[in-house]
Design an enzyme around this catalytic site. Structure first.
Site, short mmCIF file in Angstrom:
data_model
loop_
_atom_site.label_atom_id
_atom_site.label_comp_id
_atom_site.label_asym_id
_atom_site.label_seq_id
_atom_site.Cartn_x
_atom_site.Cartn_y
_atom_site.Cartn_z
N GLY A 12 0.83 -1.21 0.00
CA GLY A 12 0.00 0.00 0.00
C GLY A 12 0.86 1.25 0.00
O GLY A 12 0.48 2.29 0.56
N ARG A 15 0.24 5.54 -2.04
CA ARG A 15 -0.30 6.84 -1.61
C ARG A 15 -0.39 6.89 -0.08
O ARG A 15 -0.12 5.91 0.61
CB ARG A 15 -1.67 7.11 -2.24
CG ARG A 15 -2.79 6.29 -1.64
CD ARG A 15 -4.16 6.73 -2.16
NE ARG A 15 -5.23 6.20 -1.32
CZ ARG A 15 -6.52 6.47 -1.49
NH1 ARG A 15 -6.92 7.23 -2.50
NH2 ARG A 15 -7.43 5.97 -0.67
N ASP A 60 -1.61 -7.39 -5.27
CA ASP A 60 -2.94 -7.55 -4.69
C ASP A 60 -2.77 -8.52 -3.52
O ASP A 60 -2.53 -9.71 -3.72
CB ASP A 60 -3.92 -8.11 -5.72
CG ASP A 60 -5.32 -8.31 -5.14
OD1 ASP A 60 -5.49 -8.09 -3.91
OD2 ASP A 60 -6.22 -8.68 -5.90
N VAL A 61 -2.90 -8.00 -2.30
CA VAL A 61 -2.62 -8.84 -1.13
C VAL A 61 -3.61 -9.99 -0.96
O VAL A 61 -3.36 -10.92 -0.20
CB VAL A 61 -2.54 -8.02 0.20
CG1 VAL A 61 -1.42 -7.01 0.17
CG2 VAL A 61 -3.88 -7.35 0.51
N ASN A 87 0.97 -2.44 5.39
CA ASN A 87 0.19 -1.20 5.50
C ASN A 87 -1.07 -1.24 4.63
O ASN A 87 -2.05 -0.55 4.92
CB ASN A 87 1.11 -0.04 5.09
CG ASN A 87 0.35 1.25 4.81
OD1 ASN A 87 -0.04 1.96 5.73
ND2 ASN A 87 0.11 1.55 3.53
N SER A 142 -4.98 0.18 14.08
CA SER A 142 -5.66 1.48 14.07
C SER A 142 -6.23 1.79 15.45
O SER A 142 -6.52 0.88 16.24
CB SER A 142 -6.81 1.44 13.07
OG SER A 142 -7.65 2.58 13.20
N TYR A 155 -14.31 -2.75 9.53
CA TYR A 155 -12.95 -2.19 9.58
C TYR A 155 -12.34 -2.33 10.98
O TYR A 155 -11.21 -2.81 11.13
CB TYR A 155 -13.01 -0.71 9.16
CG TYR A 155 -11.68 -0.01 9.23
CD1 TYR A 155 -10.69 -0.26 8.28
CD2 TYR A 155 -11.40 0.90 10.24
CE1 TYR A 155 -9.46 0.38 8.34
CE2 TYR A 155 -10.17 1.54 10.31
CZ TYR A 155 -9.20 1.28 9.36
OH TYR A 155 -7.99 1.91 9.43
N LYS A 159 -9.02 -4.53 12.14
CA LYS A 159 -7.82 -3.93 12.73
C LYS A 159 -7.52 -4.51 14.11
O LYS A 159 -6.36 -4.54 14.55
CB LYS A 159 -7.96 -2.40 12.78
CG LYS A 159 -7.92 -1.76 11.39
CD LYS A 159 -6.56 -1.97 10.74
CE LYS A 159 -6.43 -1.36 9.37
NZ LYS A 159 -5.10 -1.53 8.79
N1 LIG Z 1 -5.33 7.60 7.75
C1 LIG Z 1 -5.72 7.28 8.97
O1 LIG Z 1 -6.32 8.09 9.67
C2 LIG Z 1 -5.44 5.92 9.53
C3 LIG Z 1 -5.64 5.70 10.89
C4 LIG Z 1 -5.37 4.45 11.42
C5 LIG Z 1 -4.91 3.44 10.61
N2 LIG Z 1 -4.74 3.67 9.29
C6 LIG Z 1 -4.24 2.59 8.45
O2 LIG Z 1 -3.07 3.05 7.79
C7 LIG Z 1 -2.95 2.41 6.51
C8 LIG Z 1 -2.85 3.44 5.40
O3 LIG Z 1 -3.95 4.31 5.46
P1 LIG Z 1 -4.13 5.56 4.46
O4 LIG Z 1 -4.76 6.64 5.27
O5 LIG Z 1 -2.88 5.86 3.73
O6 LIG Z 1 -5.30 5.06 3.49
P2 LIG Z 1 -5.33 4.42 2.01
O7 LIG Z 1 -6.73 3.97 1.82
O8 LIG Z 1 -4.78 5.34 1.03
O9 LIG Z 1 -4.32 3.19 2.18
C9 LIG Z 1 -4.50 1.98 1.72
C10 LIG Z 1 -3.50 1.61 0.65
O10 LIG Z 1 -3.64 0.19 0.49
C11 LIG Z 1 -3.76 -0.12 -0.89
N3 LIG Z 1 -4.53 -1.34 -1.09
C12 LIG Z 1 -5.86 -1.51 -0.92
N4 LIG Z 1 -6.23 -2.77 -1.26
C13 LIG Z 1 -5.09 -3.41 -1.64
C14 LIG Z 1 -4.80 -4.73 -2.09
N5 LIG Z 1 -5.77 -5.65 -2.23
N6 LIG Z 1 -3.53 -5.06 -2.38
C15 LIG Z 1 -2.53 -4.12 -2.27
N7 LIG Z 1 -2.74 -2.85 -1.86
C16 LIG Z 1 -4.00 -2.50 -1.54
C17 LIG Z 1 -4.46 1.11 -1.49
O11 LIG Z 1 -4.27 1.17 -2.89
C18 LIG Z 1 -3.80 2.25 -0.71
O12 LIG Z 1 -2.62 2.68 -1.34
C19 LIG Z 1 -4.16 1.49 6.41
O13 LIG Z 1 -3.80 0.21 6.90
C20 LIG Z 1 -5.15 2.12 7.35
O14 LIG Z 1 -6.11 1.19 7.80
C21 LIG Z 1 -4.99 4.88 8.71
#
Ligand SMILES: NC(=O)c1ccc[n+]([C@@H]2O[C@H](COP(=O)([O-])OP(=O)(O)OC[C@H]3O[C@@H](n4cnc5c(N)ncnc54)[C@H](O)[C@@H]3O)[C@@H](O)[C@H]2O)c1
Length: 252
Positions: A12, A15, A60-61, A87, A142, A155, A159
């Site tokens: 991931g 982005r 693709d995980v 991630n 999370s 979700y 987590k």
């Molecule tokens: N942003 C927040 O506030 C927050 C808070 C707590 C935890 N998180 C966790 O942090 C991580 C990143 O969050 P983010 O805010 O950057 O959001 P995001 O939705 O941009 O991150 C998810 C990433 O995972 C990738 N992804 C989704 N499905 C996939 C798959 N099948 N195979 C490979 N890649 C895949 C997406 O393309 C994306 O780049 C996530 O695990 C999220 O749950 C985020």
């Protein structure tokens, strides 16, 4: 350069937070594999333009072959793997809703990516981590798991499962000197958060910061130090832990 000569895979990484981890890990000296179902080119080009080492690949995980391909490509390119950052998740891509109105396919997709996806990436990478004499797995959980979250039961449950997976794997892989830890961030303003919270974003972020000991919202750059610490030998006796990077919301 804490991570000089280390190879780190970030799922991931195309982005948001994953991208920030890739850039920070590279700045700390690591060779980075940026893996995502989305485009990874921007992350890779940014790292290379700053003099770092990175390759991007499609992952693709939910597909074990794709996870295996990620690990094999990393070995082909860099010769070893020292750290895997799990991630990737369905976060920005999910819509949430009342617990009794979530559809079966929503629930199943979230578990397939956020939980089974981590298991599959670990299965692909652990043999190579063993060959490196040990290493570090960092799983992203999370605040939703440690505090609870209404209207996102799929979700939050996924987590929380990440924490159980982390503890069990830490117990199983200690004999190989593979450390397994989780990180639980509170809300950070990313593209994913924009999509996930929609128009309720400002209000939700305000409520979250009011519940913290430190009264401001987490920023992307506040996350990277914990990731670098867990990837590095500075944390070589730390395993099975969940580090809350939440400004003091949940205190264990
Ligand atoms: N942003 C927040 O506030 C927050 C808070 C707590 C935890 N998180 C966790 O942090 C991580 C990143 O969050 P983010 O805010 O950057 O959001 P995001 O939705 O941009 O991150 C998810 C990433 O995972 C990738 N992804 C989704 N499905 C996939 C798959 N099948 N195979 C490979 N890649 C895949 C997406 O393309 C994306 O780049 C996530 O695990 C999220 O749950 C985020």
């Amino acid at each position: 350069m804490h991570l000089k000569d280390k190879t780190v895979l970030v799922t991931g990484g195309g982005r948001g937070l994953g991208r920030a981890y890739c850039e920070a890990l590279s700045k700390a000296g690591a060779s980075v594999v940026v893996a995502d179902i989305r485009e990874t080119q921007d992350t890779v080009e940014t790292i290379i333009s700053r003099g770092g080492k990175a390759i991007g690949l499609s992952l693709d995980v939910t597909d074990m072959l794709s996870c295996q391909n990620m690990a094999d490509r990393a070995i082909k390119e860099y010769g070893n793997i020292h750290c895997l950052v799990n991630n990737a998740a369905l976060y920005g891509d999910i819509s949430g809703g009342r617990f009794d109105q979530l559809r079966d396919d929503q629930w199943d997709n979230v578990m397939a990516v956020n939980v089974k996806g981590i298991w599959q990436c670990c299965k692909a990478c652990v043999p190579y981590l063993r060959k490196s004499g040990g290493g570090s797995i960092i799983n992203i959980s999370s605040l939703a798991a440690t505090f609870g979250m209404p209207y996102a039961l799929d979700y939050a449950t996924s987590k929380a499962a990440v924490i159980g997976l982390t503890r069990s794997l830490a117990r199983e892989l200690g004999r190989d000197w593979i450390r397994v830890n989780a990180v639980a961030p509170s809300a950070v303003l990313t593209e994913g958060t924009n999509e996930f919270m929609g128009e309720k974003k400002e209000k939700t972020l305000q409520i979250i910061s009011e519940g913290q000991s430190l009264k401001s919202n987490l920023r992307t750059e506040d996350m990277t130090g914990t990731i670098i610490y867990l990837a590095s030998d500075d944390s070589k006796f730390v395993t099975g832990q969940t580090i809350m990077v939440d400004g003091g919301t949940v205190m264990l």
